[in-house]
Write an enzyme that holds these catalytic residues in place. Structure first.
Site, PDB file in Angstrom:
ATOM      1  N   ASP A 100       9.337   2.891  -0.421  1.00  5.38           N
ATOM      2  CA  ASP A 100       8.301   3.525   0.387  1.00  5.38           C
ATOM      3  C   ASP A 100       8.575   3.142   1.838  1.00  5.38           C
ATOM      4  OD1 ASP A 100       6.137   4.343   1.795  1.00  5.38           O
ATOM      5  OD2 ASP A 100       4.639   3.512   0.421  1.00  5.38           O
TER       6      ASP A 100
ATOM      7  N   TYR B 188       0.866  -1.184   0.000  1.00  7.05           N
ATOM      8  CA  TYR B 188       0.000   0.000   0.000  1.00  7.05           C
ATOM      9  C   TYR B 188       0.894   1.222   0.000  1.00  7.05           C
ATOM     10  CZ  TYR B 188      -3.450   3.444   1.646  1.00  7.05           C
ATOM     11  OH  TYR B 188      -4.268   4.547   1.777  1.00  7.05           O
TER      12      TYR B 188
ATOM     13  N   LYS C 299       4.715   9.125   8.914  1.00  3.99           N
ATOM     14  CA  LYS C 299       4.533   8.539  10.249  1.00  3.99           C
ATOM     15  C   LYS C 299       5.536   9.056  11.289  1.00  3.99           C
ATOM     16  CE  LYS C 299       2.213   4.469   8.290  1.00  3.99           C
ATOM     17  NZ  LYS C 299       0.799   4.531   8.609  1.00  3.99           N
TER      18      LYS C 299
HETATM   19  N1  PLP Z   1       2.967   4.116   2.350  1.00  5.81           N
HETATM   20  C1  PLP Z   1       2.940   3.196   3.334  1.00  5.81           C
HETATM   21  C2  PLP Z   1       3.962   2.106   3.343  1.00  5.81           C
HETATM   22  C3  PLP Z   1       1.971   3.256   4.324  1.00  5.81           C
HETATM   23  O1  PLP Z   1       1.951   2.329   5.282  1.00  5.81           O
HETATM   24  C4  PLP Z   1       1.026   4.309   4.283  1.00  5.81           C
HETATM   25  C5  PLP Z   1      -0.022   4.392   5.310  1.00  5.81           C
HETATM   26  O2  PLP Z   1      -0.244   3.550   6.100  1.00  5.81           O
HETATM   27  C6  PLP Z   1       1.103   5.247   3.254  1.00  5.81           C
HETATM   28  C7  PLP Z   1       2.085   5.122   2.308  1.00  5.81           C
HETATM   29  C8  PLP Z   1       0.138   6.380   3.197  1.00  5.81           C
HETATM   30  O3  PLP Z   1       0.387   7.268   4.216  1.00  5.81           O
HETATM   31  P1  PLP Z   1      -0.765   8.260   4.736  1.00  5.81           P
HETATM   32  O4  PLP Z   1      -1.806   7.408   5.371  1.00  5.81           O
HETATM   33  O5  PLP Z   1      -0.041   9.163   5.686  1.00  5.81           O
HETATM   34  O6  PLP Z   1      -1.265   8.988   3.538  1.00  5.81           O
END
Ligand code: PLP
Length: 433
Positions: free
Chosen positions: A244, A149, A272
């Site tokens: 990511d 994700y 985060k």
């Molecule tokens: N990338 C990863 C690996 C994530 O775990 C998340 C959210 O959980 C995101 C991107 C998206 O981040 P946000 O919820 O701050 O938009």
């Protein structure tokens, strides 16, 4: 006991919420739908604990989905926030020295990140990184992995069709087919599949984006050689490798998964932990690529609240605590203690589980395993998970309400919290054996 008996105020609040917000929540998994409950409404957090409006106390392993690696209301984060609020303000839309400081911390912790741009969420970080990769390479296609994700932008909301290497199909109405057609989905941990994709379409691929430790199909570590293989293939074809690290950055090691596995991606996405519980994101990487971002280059990306002083202060305070000697060793020892106890409890009850863990990030899959990708993760017994989840919640253990999420240890957890969690799990496993 039914929900409304155990959580009467929460049940009433949720009944009102569903009339006001889709599904009663501002982010889907908070609705507890897949575990057959309605969510407790939170009153406050303190250290490793959450307190709901019905008077229950929980040991929290969600940690606001990862940011709260120090626990709730850590005194240094609270002090930093109070100081910034009193002495500076909430937002200026103009540069501050705080932003230099956070950029310096990130670029020092992650040498592959030579320059960085702060944004407001992980979603913004990944969508901006992909635009940059496309603008830089002049190519349009992106490879992502099933079960990873990367936020909710159109081109990432794509999942694999029956595990094959197919061009993407939207899994959310509203994602245009033309956008989906540029996303190629591969199975996680399957280098041969990636090689095959590159042999067919390598010259058109702007980037491979990967969670270097997957956390969004539950915790799935990279198999030996997977990340290094991605590095080699992308280099060979002139595509960018995007890590990511929104979840893994400053969690699996101070320098993230790239430090843990010794891989240098071209671009890195963060979020985060670097906001200490306030809305934040960041993307960064090789200087020559980052210099293409406006205003030093033509690739446009902007934000009213980007580099927000409160978020940056909370992030800086968090990183300062994390930098103290022994923090990651402490996270490792607490997490290893939990792993050992949960595995023993499951074995005693005869419940087949697979416990995947990288440092302070882990998942108990109700599945004999091994769990290495989307197909094996989704083969888990979600009904057993839901029963386990409910039994744990009733005993005061707050887990993510889905089999396909990671749990997070914080520095606020203590050995007796872990032991309480193991004792609760022993009961919960017995109930589903
Ligand atoms: N990338 C990863 C690996 C994530 O775990 C998340 C959210 O959980 C995101 C991107 C998206 O981040 P946000 O919820 O701050 O938009």
């Amino acid at each position: 006991m039914t929900d409304s008996e155990a959580w009467p105020r929460s049940a009433a609040a949720f009944a009102e919420a569903v009339k006001l917000m889709p599904g009663g929540v501002n982010s889907p998994v908070r609705a507890f739908k897949s575990v057959g409950l309605t969510p407790p409404f939170i009153q406050r957090g303190e250290g490793a604990y959450l307190y709901d409006i019905d008077g229950h106390k929980y040991i929290d392993y969600v940690s606001s989905w990862g940011p709260l690696i120090l626990g709730h209301r850590h005194p240094e984060v609270v002090d930093a926030l109070e100081k910034t609020l009193r002495e500076m303000g909430t937002s200026f839309g103009a540069p501050t020295e705080l932003e230099n400081e956070l950029a310096r911390e990130i670029t020092t912790a992650m040498p592959a990140v030579e320059m960085v741009r702060l944004v407001n969420s992980g979603t913004e970080a990944t969508m901006s990184a992909l635009r940059l990769a496309r603008g830089y390479t002049g190519r349009e296609k992106v490879v992502k992995f099933a079960g990873c994700y990367h936020g909710h932008a159109d081109y990432f909301l794509i999942q694999a069709g029956s595990g094959a290497l197919t061009f993407g199909i939207p899994n959310s109405p509203g994602v245009p087919a033309t956008v989906a057609a540029n996303t190629i989905v591969a199975p996680y941990n399957d280098l041969a599949a990636v090689e095959d994709i590159f042999q067919k379409a390598g010259e058109e691929i702007a980037a491979v984006i990967v969670e270097p430790v997957a956390g969004n199909m539950g915790c799935v570590p990279p198999l030996t050689g997977f990340l290094a293989g991605l590095r080699t293939i992308t280099k060979e074809y002139g595509s960018l490798l995007i890590f990511d690290e929104v979840m893994t950055g400053f969690r699996v090691a101070f320098g993230g998964a790239q430090a843990l596995y010794g891989i240098r991606p071209d671009l890195t996405c963060l979020g985060k932990i670097i906001g200490g519980g306030l809305p934040v994101g960041a993307y960064g990487g090789r200087r020559e690529i980052m210099e293409r971002v406006a205003p030093s280059g033509p690739i446009y990306q902007a934000g009213t609240l980007s580099g927000n002083p409160l978020a940056v202060s909370a992030g800086l305070a968090t990183l300062k605590v994390l930098k103290k000697p022994g923090t990651y060793e402490r996270l490792e020892s607490l997490s290893a203690r939990l792993e050992k106890g949960l595995k023993e409890a499951a074995a005693e009850a005869g419940v087949p589980v697979t416990f995947n863990r990288v440092g302070a990030m882990f998942t108990t899959f109700f599945n004999p395993g091994p769990v290495t990708d989307y197909a094996t993760a989704t083969a888990s017994d979600t009904r057993a998970f839901a029963a386990f989840f409910r039994a744990m919640l009733r005993q005061g253990i707050y887990l993510a309400p889905s089999q396909f999420e990671a749990a997070f240890m914080s520095l606020a957890h203590r050995e007796d919290d872990i032991d309480c969690t193991i004792a609760a799990a022993r009961e919960a496993f017995k109930g589903i054996a």
